[in-house]
Motif scaffolding. Sequence first.
Motif, PDB file in Angstrom:
ATOM      1  N   VAL A 175      -2.345   3.895   8.852  1.00 15.42           N
ATOM      2  CA  VAL A 175      -2.528   5.238   8.302  1.00 15.42           C
ATOM      3  C   VAL A 175      -4.003   5.472   7.986  1.00 15.42           C
ATOM      4  N   PHE A 176      -4.574   6.536   8.577  1.00 12.10           N
ATOM      5  CA  PHE A 176      -5.977   6.895   8.411  1.00 12.10           C
ATOM      6  C   PHE A 176      -6.076   8.190   7.620  1.00 12.10           C
ATOM      7  N   ASN A 177      -6.810   8.145   6.525  1.00 16.63           N
ATOM      8  CA  ASN A 177      -7.031   9.330   5.703  1.00 16.63           C
ATOM      9  C   ASN A 177      -8.504   9.719   5.757  1.00 16.63           C
ATOM     10  N   SER A 178      -8.754  10.990   5.908  1.00 17.94           N
ATOM     11  CA  SER A 178     -10.126  11.475   5.974  1.00 17.94           C
ATOM     12  C   SER A 178     -10.243  12.772   5.186  1.00 17.94           C
ATOM     13  N   SER A 179     -11.377  12.966   4.524  1.00 15.43           N
ATOM     14  CA  SER A 179     -11.603  14.204   3.764  1.00 15.43           C
ATOM     15  C   SER A 179     -11.728  15.409   4.685  1.00 15.43           C
ATOM     16  N   GLU A 180     -11.919  15.152   5.983  1.00  9.92           N
ATOM     17  CA  GLU A 180     -12.107  16.242   6.941  1.00  9.92           C
ATOM     18  C   GLU A 180     -10.787  16.823   7.435  1.00  9.92           C
ATOM     19  N   THR A 181      -9.688  16.116   7.189  1.00  6.37           N
ATOM     20  CA  THR A 181      -8.376  16.607   7.610  1.00  6.37           C
ATOM     21  C   THR A 181      -7.396  16.500   6.446  1.00  6.37           C
ATOM     22  N   THR A 182      -6.418  17.371   6.421  1.00  4.08           N
ATOM     23  CA  THR A 182      -5.445  17.361   5.326  1.00  4.08           C
ATOM     24  C   THR A 182      -4.303  16.399   5.587  1.00  4.08           C
ATOM     25  N   ASP A 183      -4.040  16.102   6.864  1.00  2.00           N
ATOM     26  CA  ASP A 183      -2.914  15.244   7.195  1.00  2.00           C
ATOM     27  C   ASP A 183      -3.425  13.943   7.812  1.00  2.00           C
ATOM     28  N   PRO A 184      -2.893  12.812   7.389  1.00  2.00           N
ATOM     29  CA  PRO A 184      -3.358  11.533   7.942  1.00  2.00           C
ATOM     30  C   PRO A 184      -3.071  11.407   9.433  1.00  2.00           C
ATOM     31  N   TYR A 185      -3.846  10.558  10.083  1.00  2.00           N
ATOM     32  CA  TYR A 185      -3.577  10.168  11.462  1.00  2.00           C
ATOM     33  C   TYR A 185      -2.859   8.825  11.403  1.00  2.00           C
ATOM     34  N   ILE A 186      -1.781   8.702  12.176  1.00  2.00           N
ATOM     35  CA  ILE A 186      -0.973   7.479  12.135  1.00  2.00           C
ATOM     36  C   ILE A 186      -0.729   6.962  13.547  1.00  2.00           C
ATOM     37  N   ALA A 237       4.849   5.574   4.022  1.00  2.00           N
ATOM     38  CA  ALA A 237       3.547   5.052   4.437  1.00  2.00           C
ATOM     39  C   ALA A 237       2.411   5.947   3.939  1.00  2.00           C
ATOM     40  N   LYS A 238       2.588   7.258   4.047  1.00  2.00           N
ATOM     41  CA  LYS A 238       1.565   8.193   3.581  1.00  2.00           C
ATOM     42  C   LYS A 238       1.374   8.093   2.067  1.00  2.00           C
ATOM     43  N   LYS A 239       2.457   7.945   1.336  1.00  2.00           N
ATOM     44  CA  LYS A 239       2.374   7.858  -0.113  1.00  2.00           C
ATOM     45  C   LYS A 239       1.635   6.593  -0.542  1.00  2.00           C
ATOM     46  N   LEU A 240       1.950   5.480   0.078  1.00  2.00           N
ATOM     47  CA  LEU A 240       1.328   4.211  -0.300  1.00  2.00           C
ATOM     48  C   LEU A 240      -0.164   4.179   0.045  1.00  2.00           C
ATOM     49  N   SER A 241      -0.557   4.904   1.075  1.00  2.00           N
ATOM     50  CA  SER A 241      -1.941   4.837   1.568  1.00  2.00           C
ATOM     51  C   SER A 241      -2.804   6.006   1.119  1.00  2.00           C
ATOM     52  N   GLU A 242      -2.267   6.911   0.318  1.00  2.00           N
ATOM     53  CA  GLU A 242      -2.945   8.184   0.065  1.00  2.00           C
ATOM     54  C   GLU A 242      -4.317   8.034  -0.613  1.00  2.00           C
ATOM     55  N   ASN A 243      -4.578   6.943  -1.296  1.00  2.00           N
ATOM     56  CA  ASN A 243      -5.853   6.774  -1.998  1.00  2.00           C
ATOM     57  C   ASN A 243      -6.873   5.956  -1.210  1.00  2.00           C
ATOM     58  N   TYR A 244      -6.570   5.685   0.047  1.00  4.37           N
ATOM     59  CA  TYR A 244      -7.435   4.806   0.837  1.00  4.37           C
ATOM     60  C   TYR A 244      -7.767   5.444   2.184  1.00  4.37           C
ATOM     61  N   GLY A 245      -8.966   5.146   2.669  1.00  4.45           N
ATOM     62  CA  GLY A 245      -9.372   5.654   3.969  1.00  4.45           C
ATOM     63  C   GLY A 245      -8.512   5.110   5.089  1.00  4.45           C
ATOM     64  N   LEU A 263       1.336  -4.899   2.591  1.00  5.61           N
ATOM     65  CA  LEU A 263       0.284  -3.931   2.841  1.00  5.61           C
ATOM     66  C   LEU A 263      -0.929  -4.701   3.342  1.00  5.61           C
ATOM     67  N   THR A 264      -1.574  -4.180   4.366  1.00  7.83           N
ATOM     68  CA  THR A 264      -2.679  -4.895   5.018  1.00  7.83           C
ATOM     69  C   THR A 264      -3.929  -4.028   5.017  1.00  7.83           C
ATOM     70  N   LEU A 265      -5.031  -4.606   4.554  1.00 10.64           N
ATOM     71  CA  LEU A 265      -6.301  -3.884   4.443  1.00 10.64           C
ATOM     72  C   LEU A 265      -7.288  -4.245   5.540  1.00 10.64           C
ATOM     73  N   THR A 266      -7.223  -5.476   6.049  1.00  9.02           N
ATOM     74  CA  THR A 266      -8.180  -5.947   7.054  1.00  9.02           C
ATOM     75  C   THR A 266      -7.417  -6.584   8.218  1.00  9.02           C
ATOM     76  N   PRO A 267      -6.653  -5.799   8.974  1.00 12.17           N
ATOM     77  CA  PRO A 267      -5.814  -6.359  10.034  1.00 12.17           C
ATOM     78  C   PRO A 267      -6.622  -7.140  11.071  1.00 12.17           C
ATOM     79  N   ALA A 268      -6.102  -8.312  11.417  1.00 12.18           N
ATOM     80  CA  ALA A 268      -6.746  -9.184  12.410  1.00 12.18           C
ATOM     81  C   ALA A 268      -8.198  -9.465  12.058  1.00 12.18           C
ATOM     82  N   ALA A 269      -8.501  -9.426  10.749  1.00  7.17           N
ATOM     83  CA  ALA A 269      -9.866  -9.684  10.267  1.00  7.17           C
ATOM     84  C   ALA A 269     -10.895  -8.822  10.995  1.00  7.17           C
ATOM     85  N   GLY A 270     -10.533  -7.555  11.224  1.00  8.18           N
ATOM     86  CA  GLY A 270     -11.453  -6.618  11.861  1.00  8.18           C
ATOM     87  C   GLY A 270     -11.541  -6.745  13.362  1.00  8.18           C
TER      88      GLY A 270
END
Length: 291
Positions: A175-186, A237-245, A263-270
């Motif tokens: 889940v990708f959140n950006s200030s430029e869009t209102t709806d996440p990209y998944i 998924a959107k609810k859990l990720s809403e505060n993160y990019g 929950l995974t923050l650094t999948p495959a170590a980048g």
Amino acid sequence: MFSNAPRNIKKLLFSSLPDSIFYQYHHIRNHKSLCNFKKPQSFSEKIYHRMRYPSPEFSILADKVLVREYIKEKVGEKYLVPAFFSCKNVTTKTFDNLPNTFVMKANHSAGQVKIVTNKLNENLESLASLANSWLISDFSSVQREKHYQYIKPQIIFEHALLTNGNPPADYKFNVFNSSETTDPYIFIQYMQDRFGAITQNLFLEDWSPAPFTRAGQKQSKMLIQKPKVLEEMIVVAKKLSENYGYLRVDFYLHNDNIYIGELTLTPAAGNYTFTPERYNDILGSKFGWPE
């Protein structure tokens, strides 16, 4: 660089590298470019930045014990895999308090998981030894995913979500959140047989095939049905990720119920690599920054 060194020598050399060289070596090796830590743009650069400069809350989200409270508060307890207990030391007596079938995993790492289908067929001393070896391991040093360093090691025992002795498929919602869009990209990774001949197919939010694949990953050629509870999984998924990019929410479906694995923050170590390669930049642009 280091390619011809014996494995133990190579490990020692890597462990002694300063961060500035360690991360750049891995980024060049996997992405054929230097990592821009001052102004990260691509998906890999932003994940590498997280690895090197993690926010304190990342350790809570990655802790398989503490994250349960976060999930409970955000979306409800019903999405948690039922757990028996967690502990900081394992002996053969520990298994007396467990049913014959369970899952044993470390809370401070990735991949340290053991599915026990019948403890009567297990060597309990070996099982305890395995768990305790996990407890003293430093997963954060492997790829320098530093947020793992601040997790207090525990072993958690959970109900085994099995069908005919086999674990369910994985649904990993990126889940990708950006200030430029209102709806996440998944985009969704559907993974089957993760302990065997693993396959991985990528889908978008509407379950259409993603316009990219993960390089080097085998795809299933079978028709993969859209899950009946897809919309609910998206909401969670959107609810859990809403505060993160960016956040990856890993789901299982078992007996028509939705469960969150982690929950995974650094999948495959980048080191997700994509085909076409340009999707490293495209996904990076959807990753809200600065966080």
